[in-house]
Every structure is written in structure tokens, then in C-alpha cells.
Design a protein around this motif. Sequence first.
Motif, PDB file in Angstrom:
ATOM      1  N   ASN A  60       0.748  -1.064  -0.017  1.00 38.94           N
ATOM      2  CA  ASN A  60       0.085  -0.031   0.026  1.00 38.94           C
ATOM      3  C   ASN A  60       0.796   1.352  -0.095  1.00 38.94           C
ATOM      4  O   ASN A  60       1.641   1.581   0.962  1.00 38.94           O
ATOM      5  N   ILE A  61       0.882   1.969  -1.092  1.00 40.81           N
ATOM      6  CA  ILE A  61       1.440   3.122  -1.248  1.00 40.81           C
ATOM      7  C   ILE A  61       1.079   3.595  -2.698  1.00 40.81           C
ATOM      8  O   ILE A  61       0.489   3.333  -3.323  1.00 40.81           O
ATOM      9  N   ASP A  62       1.840   4.954  -2.827  1.00 42.55           N
ATOM     10  CA  ASP A  62       1.310   5.434  -4.194  1.00 42.55           C
ATOM     11  C   ASP A  62       1.113   4.707  -5.501  1.00 42.55           C
ATOM     12  O   ASP A  62       2.646   4.277  -5.681  1.00 42.55           O
ATOM     13  N   PRO A  63       0.151   4.665  -6.042  1.00 42.42           N
ATOM     14  CA  PRO A  63       0.315   3.913  -7.391  1.00 42.42           C
ATOM     15  C   PRO A  63       1.371   4.249  -8.142  1.00 42.42           C
ATOM     16  O   PRO A  63       1.830   3.377  -9.189  1.00 42.42           O
ATOM     17  N   LYS A  64       1.731   5.590  -8.243  1.00 41.51           N
ATOM     18  CA  LYS A  64       2.859   6.059  -9.102  1.00 41.51           C
ATOM     19  C   LYS A  64       4.046   5.300  -8.691  1.00 41.51           C
ATOM     20  O   LYS A  64       4.878   5.009  -9.591  1.00 41.51           O
ATOM     21  N   LEU A  65       4.462   5.227  -7.444  1.00 39.73           N
ATOM     22  CA  LEU A  65       5.711   4.478  -6.880  1.00 39.73           C
ATOM     23  C   LEU A  65       5.562   3.012  -7.346  1.00 39.73           C
ATOM     24  O   LEU A  65       6.541   2.261  -7.748  1.00 39.73           O
ATOM     25  N   GLN A  66       4.333   2.317  -7.189  1.00 38.39           N
ATOM     26  CA  GLN A  66       4.227   0.991  -7.505  1.00 38.39           C
ATOM     27  C   GLN A  66       4.462   0.770  -8.974  1.00 38.39           C
ATOM     28  O   GLN A  66       5.182  -0.203  -9.135  1.00 38.39           O
ATOM     29  N   LEU A  67       4.136   1.746  -9.954  1.00 39.92           N
ATOM     30  CA  LEU A  67       4.411   1.363 -11.352  1.00 39.92           C
ATOM     31  C   LEU A  67       6.066   1.667 -11.650  1.00 39.92           C
ATOM     32  O   LEU A  67       6.487   1.143 -12.209  1.00 39.92           O
ATOM     33  N   ASP A  68       6.526   2.740 -10.931  1.00 37.47           N
ATOM     34  CA  ASP A  68       7.966   2.952 -11.014  1.00 37.47           C
ATOM     35  C   ASP A  68       8.773   1.597 -10.666  1.00 37.47           C
ATOM     36  O   ASP A  68       9.798   1.319 -11.227  1.00 37.47           O
ATOM     37  N   ILE A  69       8.280   0.824  -9.575  1.00 39.16           N
ATOM     38  CA  ILE A  69       8.981  -0.153  -9.189  1.00 39.16           C
ATOM     39  C   ILE A  69       8.932  -1.249 -10.269  1.00 39.16           C
ATOM     40  O   ILE A  69       9.968  -2.019 -10.765  1.00 39.16           O
ATOM     41  N   LEU A  70       7.741  -1.633 -10.693  1.00 41.35           N
ATOM     42  CA  LEU A  70       7.511  -2.529 -11.761  1.00 41.35           C
ATOM     43  C   LEU A  70       8.378  -2.076 -12.936  1.00 41.35           C
ATOM     44  O   LEU A  70       8.817  -3.241 -13.646  1.00 41.35           O
ATOM     45  N   SER A  71       8.569  -0.993 -13.359  1.00 39.25           N
ATOM     46  CA  SER A  71       9.651  -0.959 -14.514  1.00 39.25           C
ATOM     47  C   SER A  71      10.891  -1.073 -14.412  1.00 39.25           C
ATOM     48  O   SER A  71      11.845  -1.377 -15.028  1.00 39.25           O
ATOM     49  N   GLN A  72      11.352  -1.223 -13.000  1.00 35.46           N
ATOM     50  CA  GLN A  72      12.621  -1.611 -12.716  1.00 35.46           C
ATOM     51  C   GLN A  72      13.114  -2.843 -12.379  1.00 35.46           C
ATOM     52  O   GLN A  72      14.268  -3.403 -12.305  1.00 35.46           O
ATOM     53  N   VAL A  73      11.966  -3.953 -12.229  1.00 39.46           N
ATOM     54  CA  VAL A  73      12.422  -5.341 -11.955  1.00 39.46           C
ATOM     55  C   VAL A  73      12.399  -6.129 -13.091  1.00 39.46           C
ATOM     56  O   VAL A  73      11.669  -5.680 -14.426  1.00 39.46           O
ATOM     57  N   ARG A  74      13.150  -7.242 -13.098  1.00 35.89           N
ATOM     58  CA  ARG A  74      13.214  -8.101 -14.366  1.00 35.89           C
ATOM     59  C   ARG A  74      12.471  -9.350 -14.192  1.00 35.89           C
ATOM     60  O   ARG A  74      12.796 -10.180 -13.222  1.00 35.89           O
ATOM     61  N   GLU A  75      11.350  -9.667 -15.125  1.00 34.36           N
ATOM     62  CA  GLU A  75      10.796 -10.768 -15.114  1.00 34.36           C
ATOM     63  C   GLU A  75      10.353 -11.303 -13.830  1.00 34.36           C
ATOM     64  O   GLU A  75      10.845 -12.519 -13.524  1.00 34.36           O
ATOM     65  N   PRO A  76       9.682 -10.856 -12.644  1.00 33.50           N
ATOM     66  CA  PRO A  76       9.347 -11.593 -11.596  1.00 33.50           C
ATOM     67  C   PRO A  76       8.429 -12.652 -11.819  1.00 33.50           C
ATOM     68  O   PRO A  76       7.661 -12.591 -12.811  1.00 33.50           O
ATOM     69  N   LYS A  77       8.444 -13.791 -11.341  1.00 32.63           N
ATOM     70  CA  LYS A  77       7.439 -14.961 -11.179  1.00 32.63           C
ATOM     71  C   LYS A  77       6.179 -14.661 -10.838  1.00 32.63           C
ATOM     72  O   LYS A  77       5.140 -14.891 -11.601  1.00 32.63           O
ATOM     73  N   ILE A  78       5.927 -13.790  -9.814  1.00 34.14           N
ATOM     74  CA  ILE A  78       4.638 -13.397  -9.303  1.00 34.14           C
ATOM     75  C   ILE A  78       4.891 -11.905  -8.715  1.00 34.14           C
ATOM     76  O   ILE A  78       5.749 -11.506  -7.894  1.00 34.14           O
ATOM     77  N   VAL A  79       3.716 -11.139  -9.139  1.00 33.41           N
ATOM     78  CA  VAL A  79       3.648  -9.720  -8.670  1.00 33.41           C
ATOM     79  C   VAL A  79       2.286  -9.577  -8.028  1.00 33.41           C
ATOM     80  O   VAL A  79       1.200 -10.039  -8.435  1.00 33.41           O
ATOM     81  N   ALA A  80       2.297  -9.126  -6.539  1.00 32.92           N
ATOM     82  CA  ALA A  80       1.057  -8.985  -6.012  1.00 32.92           C
ATOM     83  C   ALA A  80       0.913  -7.403  -5.541  1.00 32.92           C
ATOM     84  O   ALA A  80       1.915  -6.805  -5.382  1.00 32.92           O
TER      85      ALA A  80
END
Length: 303
Positions: free
Chosen positions: A122-142
Motif C-alpha cells: 500500500n503506497i502511491d500507485p505512481k511508485l508501484q508503477l515505478d518499481i514494476l518498470s525496474q524489476v526483471r521478469e518476476p515470477k509473481i507480482v502481488a
Amino acid sequence: MSILVVGSVAYDTVETPVGRAERVLGGSASFFSVAASFFGPVNLVGVVGHDFGDPQLAAFRGRPIDLEGLERMDGKTFHWQGRYSLDLNSRDTICTDLNVFEFFKPKIPARYRGSAFVFLGNIDPKLQLDILSQVREPKIVALDTMNFWIEKSPQLLREVIRNVDIVVINEAEIRELTGEFNLVKAARKLMRMGPGRVVIKRGEYGVLHLSDGEVFAAPAYPLETIFDPTGAGDSFAGGFMGYLASRDGAALTEMDYRLATIYGSAIASFTVEAFSTERLQGLSREEIDSRLAAFRTLTEFRV
Ligand code: AMP
């Protein structure tokens, strides 16, 4: 396999019918990390201010929680204040002081980028998107969220939801997000937005776990005294993701997801027995497993 979590690390001021706690350690990432650390390594991404001291950090020490991604910025730590109703089933937010959060730009340390499991707390969705753009092919994202962000950033939140596998959300929030009162309809609507699974947290009524064609219901552990429900949802998510990550790359079965749901419920039942992460601090893996066994007898029946 390690878990990457991004979320709030906070000072909480909490009032419940049994007491009050002033500026204690809180935040979605804090509860999540401590809960998940019973199962394996956690990489924490978040931010605190100059007022966040050693006593608060002590909650993370001695556990497999990597703090390289916990940035310290000039300014004050995020602060949330809430008050619970007498029956503990609802709470009012009295104030949300974003403080250093307003200026936070998460930078994921290079060695976190390959984390197989990612929890967007639970955090600003802008930051959640930012994180997603920085990770490499995770198996599961929740992902978890709350009314504050559903109302403040609905579009960005939908964009994140499109890109995750599992949404962990409470019943009031899923109703608000989907505009559906019926929880099964609400979950189906949410799954049409992208995720394959929805886990609905229902406080003392337990958890409803839905995926394509499967529904699983877990009770909440019946406790005599609930001290403070804060963080129950995040600890649930920590136990849930922690168990999945501990399966070490095995193909996850429906039974794994069910067991993960019970582990999450077991850990959440400890969190509410004290303020902040206090109860989790003294907890052992044996106590968690014995509560897991208690869950088994709670739901056992024959036809
Ligand atoms: P839970 O009880 O699991 O829903 O989580 C409560 C935690 O969420 C508290 O420890 C708060 O510090 C944190 N929190 C409250 N409001 C926000 C917000 N708007 N953004 C991020 N974290 C929040």
C-alpha cells in the motif's frame, strides 16, 4: 527465493477500544517484511525521514531483511493516525502526513532487480508503477492498496492492477474500486482488469481467495482479545507471499495458494494481539506452525 517489497515505513498513532499507541513503528512494508522474514529473505524498498531512529530499525535487525533499499531522506517520516470502531471492524483515518513520501523516487538496488516475488504494498500507485518498470521478469507480482489511493489516483491504480498477478485487498476497498457490493462479482470484475487471483481480506470474517474457477475461504483465527488490527492485512500478505516464495521455484499448485492463505491468516492473528509489530518480534516459527495446526482443526469436518 527472495521477495522484493515496496511500501510505507511509518510512524503510526493508533487508538483502539483497548488502548492507544503514539508514533510506533507501522507501515505496509514494515509489517509485510517482518511477517515474510519467517519464511525467507526480504528486500525492502521504502523511505524514512531523519526522525526515524535506531529503536525503530531494531524491528528489522536480526532478520533476513535487507535494508539497502530503505532510503533516508531529509524531512519527516510518513505518519498515519487512525481510530477503530468499538467492534474493530472499521476505522477512521484521522491524518495521513505523507512527508518524505511526497518526494520519494524509489531506486531499486541492482541486486534486488531479479527478485522472483514482488509485493507492491500500500503506497502511491505512481511508485508501484515505478518499481514494476525496474524489476526483471518476476515470477509473481502481488499488489495491495487502500481507499486513500483508490480515491486519489484511480487511473494510475488501474494501470498497476493491469500488470499484476494477484490483488490482496480488503472488502470495503474492493467494493469501492469495482462499484460492486457482492464480493464474488467484485472479484470477477477485478480479475477482468488483469490479475488472475484476488484475495479479499474480511477482518474477523477471514479471507476469500478467488481465481479462475476456484474459490477458497479461510476463517480468521478466533481470538479472545484483539489489541490492534493495524497491519493485519500487510502481515497476512507477508505470510502469504513468504510461503509462496519458500516453495523455491516449484510450480505453484492451488494447494500451495491455499496453504499460503492459511499461513497469512495465522501470522495476521498474531499481529493483532499487540500494537505495532510487537507481537511478531517475539514470535517463533514453531508458534506459527502450531497455529497452523489449530487452523486445521478449526475447519476439519467429514461428510
Ligand atoms: P493495514 O492495517 O494492513 O491496512 O495497514 C495499516 C498500515 O498502513 C499502517 O501501519 C499505516 O502506516 C499504513 N498506511 C496508512 N495509510 C497509508 C497510505 N495512504 N499509504 C501508505 N501506507 C499507509
